[in-house]
Design an enzyme around this catalytic site. Structure first.
Site, PDB file in Angstrom:
ATOM      1  CG  HIS A   1      -0.179   0.087   2.524  1.00  0.00           C
ATOM      2  ND1 HIS A   1       0.193   1.269   3.112  1.00  0.00           N
ATOM      3  CD2 HIS A   1       0.285  -0.902   3.331  1.00  0.00           C
ATOM      4  CE1 HIS A   1       0.841   1.026   4.234  1.00  0.00           C
ATOM      5  NE2 HIS A   1       0.912  -0.288   4.391  1.00  0.00           N
TER       6      HIS A   1
ATOM      7  CG  HIS B   1      12.923  -4.494 -14.377  1.00  0.00           C
ATOM      8  ND1 HIS B   1      13.629  -5.089 -15.402  1.00  0.00           N
ATOM      9  CD2 HIS B   1      12.158  -5.492 -13.848  1.00  0.00           C
ATOM     10  CE1 HIS B   1      13.309  -6.381 -15.483  1.00  0.00           C
ATOM     11  NE2 HIS B   1      12.412  -6.638 -14.541  1.00  0.00           N
TER      12      HIS B   1
END
Length: 216
Positions: free
Chosen positions: A134, A143
């Site tokens: 979250h 990446h």
């Protein structure tokens, strides 16, 4: 949706599978190892310069199927496409909260979990079976590699590469264009243009002149 891939190597194979599993179709695989445009098995192959004509011809959108973050950014800048000409592809086996924001050109691989209120930028790779918790921010061209765990409130800045199986504890920040080694555990903020490895992760390389390198 018809998809044109820029890049035709190992990472592009994974992206192609992701595209197909998401109910889309790969209509072209463009790479500068090809010198002319040709068609094989209902798919176009050719140099990346053909992308503009194929977007119109195939009513397609584009994904940069290149694993290297600096190369991916360089290609995006060279093509000068509009944001709406890029696709965002989320694998059907990924779990993404409805409150998550995902930018254009980003690919979310199978088994990925992205939890509430996370923000994912443009041309990001979220690789197989990782977790973005979250309120995280993952900026453009990052990446995050397979099996990584990015816990709540983490900021992953532009161009960062998080290696396979790495963990970042809550509320930490990884500075732009840094590299986190595979299996590392990040317990402190990491400065930009650094390479950090180990448990806990320690900076082993810091490139003061990296800004010039990235912007070439």
């Amino acid at each position: 949706m018809n998809i044109i891939l820029i890049g035709d190597s190992g990472h592009a194979k994974v992206i192609a599978d992701n595209v197909i599993s998401s109910g889309n179709q790969v209509v072209a695989r463009l790479d500068d190892k090809y010198t002319v445009l040709f068609q094989k098995d209902d798919c176009w192959y050719g140099p990346s310069s053909e992308v503009h004509s194929l977007i119109e011809k195939e009513s397609a959108k584009v994904i940069i199927a290149i694993g290297s973050n600096p190369v991916r950014r360089k290609i995006v800048e060279s093509l000068s496409l509009q944001p709406n000409q890029y696709a965002t592809v989320v694998h059907k086996e990924a779990i993404v909260s409805p409150s998550v924001t995902i930018g254009h050109g980003t690919v979310v691989m199978p088994g990925v979990i992205v939890n509430a209120a996370a923000t994912i930028g443009n041309h990001v790779i979220l690789n197989t079976r990782l977790v973005i918790e979250h309120d995280c921010i993952v900026e453009n061209y990052a990446h995050v590699s397979p099996g990584s765990m990015v816990t709540g409130g983490v900021k992953i800045r532009e161009g960062v590469h998080v290696g396979a199986g790495a963990t970042v504890i809550p509320m930490k920040e990884i500075g732009q264009w840094s590299i986190i080694g595979a299996g590392s555990v990040v317990i402190d903020d990491i400065a930009e243009f650094s390479t950090a490895v180990g448990v806990p992760a320690r900076v082993i390389k810091s490139e003061e002149n990296a800004v010039k390198t990235v912007n070439r």
